[in-house]
Design a protein around this motif. Structure first.
Motif, PDB file in Angstrom:
ATOM      1  N   PHE A 172      28.880  42.748  33.127  1.00 45.79           N
ATOM      2  CA  PHE A 172      27.507  42.734  33.650  1.00 45.79           C
ATOM      3  C   PHE A 172      27.070  44.132  34.085  1.00 45.79           C
ATOM      4  O   PHE A 172      25.907  44.526  33.875  1.00 45.79           O
ATOM      5  N   LEU A 173      27.982  44.901  34.701  1.00 44.82           N
ATOM      6  CA  LEU A 173      27.630  46.263  35.107  1.00 44.82           C
ATOM      7  C   LEU A 173      27.320  47.138  33.892  1.00 44.82           C
ATOM      8  O   LEU A 173      26.400  47.976  33.942  1.00 44.82           O
ATOM      9  N   ASN A 174      28.035  46.945  32.807  1.00 45.47           N
ATOM     10  CA  ASN A 174      27.778  47.743  31.603  1.00 45.47           C
ATOM     11  C   ASN A 174      26.469  47.345  30.928  1.00 45.47           C
ATOM     12  O   ASN A 174      25.656  48.196  30.541  1.00 45.47           O
ATOM     13  N   ARG A 175      26.241  46.055  30.816  1.00 46.77           N
ATOM     14  CA  ARG A 175      25.083  45.573  30.044  1.00 46.77           C
ATOM     15  C   ARG A 175      23.791  45.639  30.831  1.00 46.77           C
ATOM     16  O   ARG A 175      22.735  45.961  30.277  1.00 46.77           O
ATOM     17  N   ARG A 176      23.836  45.336  32.121  1.00 51.49           N
ATOM     18  CA  ARG A 176      22.617  45.198  32.910  1.00 51.49           C
ATOM     19  C   ARG A 176      22.303  46.410  33.780  1.00 51.49           C
ATOM     20  O   ARG A 176      21.161  46.576  34.201  1.00 51.49           O
ATOM     21  N   HIS A 177      23.317  47.228  34.058  1.00 55.93           N
ATOM     22  CA  HIS A 177      23.097  48.333  34.995  1.00 55.93           C
ATOM     23  C   HIS A 177      23.507  49.679  34.410  1.00 55.93           C
ATOM     24  O   HIS A 177      23.632  50.658  35.161  1.00 55.93           O
ATOM     25  N   SER A 178      23.735  49.738  33.106  1.00 54.01           N
ATOM     26  CA  SER A 178      23.963  50.999  32.366  1.00 54.01           C
ATOM     27  C   SER A 178      25.171  51.779  32.881  1.00 54.01           C
ATOM     28  O   SER A 178      25.143  53.005  32.946  1.00 54.01           O
ATOM     29  N   HIS A 179      26.218  51.074  33.269  1.00 54.84           N
ATOM     30  CA  HIS A 179      27.459  51.747  33.613  1.00 54.84           C
ATOM     31  C   HIS A 179      28.361  51.840  32.384  1.00 54.84           C
ATOM     32  O   HIS A 179      28.037  51.296  31.315  1.00 54.84           O
ATOM     33  N   ASP A 180      29.482  52.514  32.510  1.00 56.43           N
ATOM     34  CA  ASP A 180      30.346  52.784  31.368  1.00 56.43           C
ATOM     35  C   ASP A 180      31.788  52.430  31.711  1.00 56.43           C
ATOM     36  O   ASP A 180      32.697  53.260  31.623  1.00 56.43           O
ATOM     37  N   ILE A 181      32.016  51.177  32.096  1.00 55.66           N
ATOM     38  CA  ILE A 181      33.347  50.731  32.505  1.00 55.66           C
ATOM     39  C   ILE A 181      34.157  50.370  31.269  1.00 55.66           C
ATOM     40  O   ILE A 181      33.798  49.466  30.518  1.00 55.66           O
ATOM     41  N   LYS A 182      35.261  51.091  31.081  1.00 59.46           N
ATOM     42  CA  LYS A 182      36.135  50.855  29.943  1.00 59.46           C
ATOM     43  C   LYS A 182      37.487  50.271  30.339  1.00 59.46           C
ATOM     44  O   LYS A 182      38.189  49.721  29.499  1.00 59.46           O
ATOM     45  N   VAL A 183      37.851  50.415  31.610  1.00 64.02           N
ATOM     46  CA  VAL A 183      39.211  50.092  32.038  1.00 64.02           C
ATOM     47  C   VAL A 183      39.184  49.330  33.358  1.00 64.02           C
ATOM     48  O   VAL A 183      38.394  49.657  34.253  1.00 64.02           O
ATOM     49  N   VAL A 184      40.036  48.314  33.466  1.00 69.18           N
ATOM     50  CA  VAL A 184      40.343  47.650  34.732  1.00 69.18           C
ATOM     51  C   VAL A 184      41.818  47.932  35.020  1.00 69.18           C
ATOM     52  O   VAL A 184      42.700  47.531  34.250  1.00 69.18           O
ATOM     53  N   GLU A 185      42.081  48.655  36.106  1.00 67.47           N
ATOM     54  CA  GLU A 185      43.452  49.054  36.433  1.00 67.47           C
ATOM     55  C   GLU A 185      44.096  47.996  37.317  1.00 67.47           C
ATOM     56  O   GLU A 185      43.489  47.520  38.287  1.00 67.47           O
ATOM     57  N   ILE A 186      45.335  47.605  36.991  1.00 68.18           N
ATOM     58  CA  ILE A 186      46.065  46.587  37.748  1.00 68.18           C
ATOM     59  C   ILE A 186      47.488  47.072  37.999  1.00 68.18           C
ATOM     60  O   ILE A 186      48.008  47.916  37.267  1.00 68.18           O
ATOM     61  N   VAL A 187      48.130  46.545  39.052  1.00 75.99           N
ATOM     62  CA  VAL A 187      49.511  46.923  39.363  1.00 75.99           C
ATOM     63  C   VAL A 187      50.468  46.016  38.609  1.00 75.99           C
ATOM     64  O   VAL A 187      50.115  44.898  38.218  1.00 75.99           O
ATOM     65  N   GLY A 188      51.704  46.509  38.430  1.00 73.43           N
ATOM     66  CA  GLY A 188      52.664  45.812  37.586  1.00 73.43           C
ATOM     67  C   GLY A 188      53.539  44.801  38.275  1.00 73.43           C
ATOM     68  O   GLY A 188      54.421  44.222  37.647  1.00 73.43           O
ATOM     69  N   GLY A 189      53.351  44.562  39.572  1.00 76.20           N
ATOM     70  CA  GLY A 189      54.105  43.521  40.249  1.00 76.20           C
ATOM     71  C   GLY A 189      55.419  43.993  40.837  1.00 76.20           C
ATOM     72  O   GLY A 189      55.892  45.098  40.578  1.00 76.20           O
TER      73      GLY A 189
END
Length: 925
Positions: A729-746
């Motif tokens: 939604f941030l990319n499509r509706r608010h013109s952001h450029d989010i390519k990655v979601v960073e997560i920890v490995g546990g």
């Protein structure tokens, strides 16, 4: 930046813990605590404390043990306006709320001496006299004092030799840009990383040896390194001599076990190590320390009583193993850091001698005067006879400097012990300086110049600047011993001269050479190896001359900023630094979690709140209803005690009771709206309105990804699905450029549970951490990633999994990274959207080098966190600040395209942003 108000601090650490911090400050400021009521003193200044949110290696380690995302940050409580003295305070109220249940007990081997509790059985030494069905009972009553930096009190500063460490290298400079030294201090708690004093003392000793240590770990990791992994569990109990030796060897240090036969020799050995800036791990009996166990010696006074410290309620009749850190001395006293009471306690040599640890429950066998000196890794020759403890008895195995000295001088043994004026450990080049600065020696300029000339003559036949013992026997005999040679055994007929480098005598009125080594060391002795340590590089000379970042598909690597707390909130939007047009957004911090979801949607979350509340209540009441009767009795007594001391008690926040209302985390709130498109759009709009620049990535911290509870793993997957949808939604509706979601490995820790230890004559409480094997941990992470992958692909983002340095994490080093990449490559779904996040400081701490990365790992790097660190995961420094720009450039060369995020977790000052901007600009980013 990141300042907190006191009312916010009170909610998270409790008023009783704030009072304990005020007492600690009064103790440090007291002119003579043994003669005045220091607890009644008010801390100096109109406002005694200032507060900031801050990362902490201890609280992060404790959160890792319980597999919770809160509270991995601490509250930094500054004791001084110049910010050179502070306490990282545990958020005990929040921690007790989040650690809601024990892990599942396992059947351990019979020879382990550990068993699980029977139905209705109480824990040994349980002062609450109830079944502790919830960890909050213990965590809520623990001290809030985690890793701290304490300055020597003014009453001790001029009269004691105190070991200090440059701790600004770990915690960062002050807001004014000043470096500072100090002493580390931590109060252990009954759980969290062993819950015993030995781990806390090991932590403090390692920080005092910061320059020589290869790494610094949290309390949980210290336990694992010391004890090793025993199958599928880790015993969180005390540490033996072998455990201590194992731990210090793994962090690049050495341990000398000393047990002098007489009090005078004990005092000399202790002072020799302390004046050499080598801290001492001192095992003793807690009952003798407090004065509950009386010694037969006339005039005996316990250490706590002589310091006018309130005596804890220990068992009067049974021995209790304890440990303190000795870090200072003068002619008459030693200075102790006691992790159960206070720092900078004073004790006479006789008090320490009397407080030796008992090895029998009948109080018949006491190890008086034995201690563990922490020395650099290359130092092998001890001060006195060293050995080991076997069957409760000390066995001498090797000789030390003092034993060799009377052989070399051909005098009686007592002559050496009675006339030694100085025995100090130092580098060979520092010997003339040590000799000239000591006030107890009468050394003229002629002797100093003679000594310096002979030291220069010896260097060619030795390793470069080796460790030596400088030994002054009276003002007439000066000896230099090779400290890096293996010590001889008691039965070795080897000559003492093989360990002697230099012997100078001044009996004739002028310096005379008695002995000088002219040949290299014996062939059987390996050459000394100086452990490689990070050396700061001058940023002015480490420029980007001739350096060019690589390109892929015509896209240059660009910069972004990732920090936390106030910097990314809407309150500071007008002051957003223009040098950072892009940002990586934490999703979501605790204080944002309750505001990101619009108020119109919050009623829909009530069901989730009630569900968590009901399950929590049912768990506490599951086994024994009658526990509530003694619980109420304890609560009423606790209430009367608090009121008598002028404190308040909030019954609703007492852990373990049915009316405790759990705090909802970002994971719980996000997973509850994964199905609600309108809610996700509203969250995206709220995030976009709070950020003044373009968002290029989203960061998360969900250690629950490897939880033993399948339902919790499903919650983690739903929360990550929500974040992927918000990114879309941030990319499509608010013109952001989010390519990655960073997560920890546990984490490999699969829950903690209380048990009963029968290793000694008396049953004791023990805690056991279940450990996953490496394959099972990765299977759980892959399971969650497969549930999230379709949502990531649909919204055009990739999942970047992050390595965490430390022995208790699933992705922790190069072999585990390689195995994970192979699993991802073999999965047709995950290979499309799962990669690695290159966190430069994490990979460096894990021992990974950028110049020989396997191709399977290199091709999976899709994101980068640029930051710096020293020898432990304490705080994120600006990239290039510690190791220099050449180090940073070596890592950035392996990137292909995308964004380099400057990660400054808990950034304390805007000046750090300027440093990061300048360093990245020099590299063309």
């Amino acid at each position: 930046m990141n300042e907190l108000e006191e009312k916010h601090v009170l909610r998270e650490i409790g008023k009783h813990n704030l009072v304990s911090l005020q007492k600690l400050k009064s103790w440090l400021e007291s002119a003579d605590p043994s003669r005045e009521n220091w607890e009644a003193l008010s801390p100096a200044g109109p406002q005694p404390f200032s507060y900031k949110r801050s990362p902490s290696v201890v609280t992060r380690s404790e959160a890792e043990l319980f597999g919770v995302s809160l509270p991995r940050f601490a509250i930094k409580v500054y004791f001084r306006p110049d910010q050179t003295e502070f306490v990282n305070a545990r958020r005990t109220v929040l921690f007790a709320d989040q650690a809601r249940c024990w892990g599942s007990p396992k059947n351990l081997p019979v020879n382990s001496g550990i068993r699980s509790l029977k139905v209705g059985e109480l824990l040994p030494d349980n002062r609450f006299r109830i079944s502790l069905k919830c960890p909050g009972w213990i965590l809520h009553t623990n001290s809030c004092i985690a890793d701290s930096v304490i300055q020597p009190p003014s009453r001790l500063r001029d009269s004691f030799h105190i070991i200090l460490s440059q701790l600004s290298e770990l915690y960062g400079k002050t807001d004014a840009g000043l470096d500072y030294s100090g002493t580390p201090y931590i109060k252990h708690i009954r759980l969290s990383g062993g819950g015993l004093c030995a781990q806390a003392v090991c932590f403090m000793a390692t920080l005092l040896m910061l320059r020589e240590a290869s790494a610094v770990y949290g309390i949980a990791e210290i336990t694992q390194l010391a004890m090793g992994k025993a199958g599928d569990h880790l015993l969180l109990t005390g540490l033996s001599q072998q455990h201590l030796s194992t731990y210090f060897s793994k962090v690049g240090l050495n341990l000398h076990l000393q047990a002098p036969a007489a009090p005078a020799r004990f005092t000399l050995a202790m002072k020799s190590y302390i004046r050499s800036n080598c801290p001492i791990v001192f095992p003793l009996d807690a009952g003798v320390l407090a004065g509950h166990i009386k010694m037969p010696r006339t005039g005996f006074t316990s250490i706590l009583k002589s310091n006018n410290v309130k005596i804890p309620r220990y068992d009067t009749y049974e021995p209790m193993a304890h440990a303190v850190l000795v870090l200072g001395c003068n002619e008459d006293f030693f200075l102790l850091h006691d992790p159960s009471t206070l720092p900078f306690l004073t004790a006479t040599p006789g008090q320490l001698w009397d407080a030796g640890r008992y090895t029998s429950p009948e109080l018949t066998n006491q190890l008086t005067g034995h201690f563990f000196a922490v020395v650099p890794n290359d130092v092998n020759l001890p001060v006195g006879e060293s050995g080991r403890v076997s069957n409760g008895q000390f066995k001498h195995t090797h000789l030390g400097v003092l034993n060799l000295a009377y052989r070399a001088l051909r005098v009686q043994e007592n002559v050496v012990f009675n006339h030694t004026k100085l025995l100090t450990l130092c580098r060979l080049s520092a010997v003339p300086g040590s000799c000239g600065q000591d006030q107890n020696l009468s050394v003229g300029p002629a002797l100093l110049s003679f000594l310096a000339a002979k030291v220069e003559e010896m260097k060619p036949c030795l390793d470069v600047d080796p460790w030596v013992w400088f030994h002054c026997v009276s003002d007439e005999e000066f000896l230099i011993w090779d400290a890096e040679m293996e010590p001889p055994t008691s039965s070795t007929p080897e000559s003492a001269c093989s360990f002697l480098l230099l012997h100078i005598s001044t009996r004739s009125g002028k310096p005379v050479m008695v002995f000088q080594r002219t040949s290299p060391r014996g062939s059987g002795t390996p050459p000394a190896c100086q452990a490689e340590s990070p050396v700061p590089v001058d940023r002015q000379t480490a420029s980007n001359a001739g350096f060019e970042l690589p390109q892929l598909d015509g896209q240059l690597v660009k910069r972004a900023l990732l920090t936390s707390f106030d910097l990314v909130s809407s309150n500071e939007r007008p002051g957003w630094p223009k040098e950072w047009p892009s940002v990586e957004k934490y999703m979501l911090m605790q204080h944002e979690a309750k505001h990101a979801i619009p108020s119109s949607l919050r009623p829909s979350l009530i069901f989730e709140e009630i569900r968590h509340f009901a399950s929590y209540t049912a768990y506490v009441l599951a086994h024994n209803f009658y526990q509530w009767f003694p619980a109420v009795r304890w609560l009423s007594g606790h209430y009367r005690m608090r009121r008598r001391n002028g404190l308040e008690i909030d019954v609703r926040r007492s852990p373990g009771f049915a009316w405790t209302w759990p705090v909802s985390t970002a994971l719980e709130r996000l997973q509850s709206v994964h199905w609600n498109t309108f809610a996700l759009r509203s969250i995206a709009r709220a995030v976009a309105e709070s950020m003044p620049c373009k968002i290029v990535a989203l960061a998360t911290f969900f250690p629950e990804i490897s939880s033993s509870d399948k339902c919790v793993r499903a919650m983690t997957a739903r929360a990550l699905k929500s974040i992927c949808c918000v990114a879309g939604f941030l990319n499509r509706r608010h013109s952001h450029d989010i390519k990655v979601v960073e997560i920890v490995g546990g984490s490999l820790v699969d829950g903690i549970w209380p048990a009963v230890s029968s290793r000694s004559a008396k049953a004791e409480t023990a805690y056991v951490a279940n450990l996953l094997d490496e394959q099972s941990g990765m299977d759980r992470v892959i399971e969650v990633l497969r549930m999230v992958a379709p949502f990531a692909i649909e919204n055009g983002v990739k999942l970047a999994v992050e390595l965490e340095p430390g022995p208790l994490y699933i992705l922790r080093d190069e072999p585990t990274l390689l195995k994970f990449c192979q699993l991802v490559q073999s999965d047709s779904l995950l290979t499309r959207c799962v990669g690695l996040n290159l966190d430069i400081s994490h990979w460096h701490l894990a021992g990974i080098k950028p110049d020989n990365l396997p191709a399977a790992i290199h091709t999976r790097i899709i994101h980068c966190h640029a930051n710096d660190t020293f020898k432990g995961h304490f705080i994120d420094f600006p990239p290039g600040e510690t190791h220099g720009l050449n180090f940073l450039a070596d890592w950035l060369r392996i990137l292909r395209s995308g964004y380099v995020t400057c990660e400054l977790e808990g950034c304390p000052s805007s000046e750090w942003l300027n440093i990061a901007d300048a360093n990245l600009s020099r590299l063309g980013i």
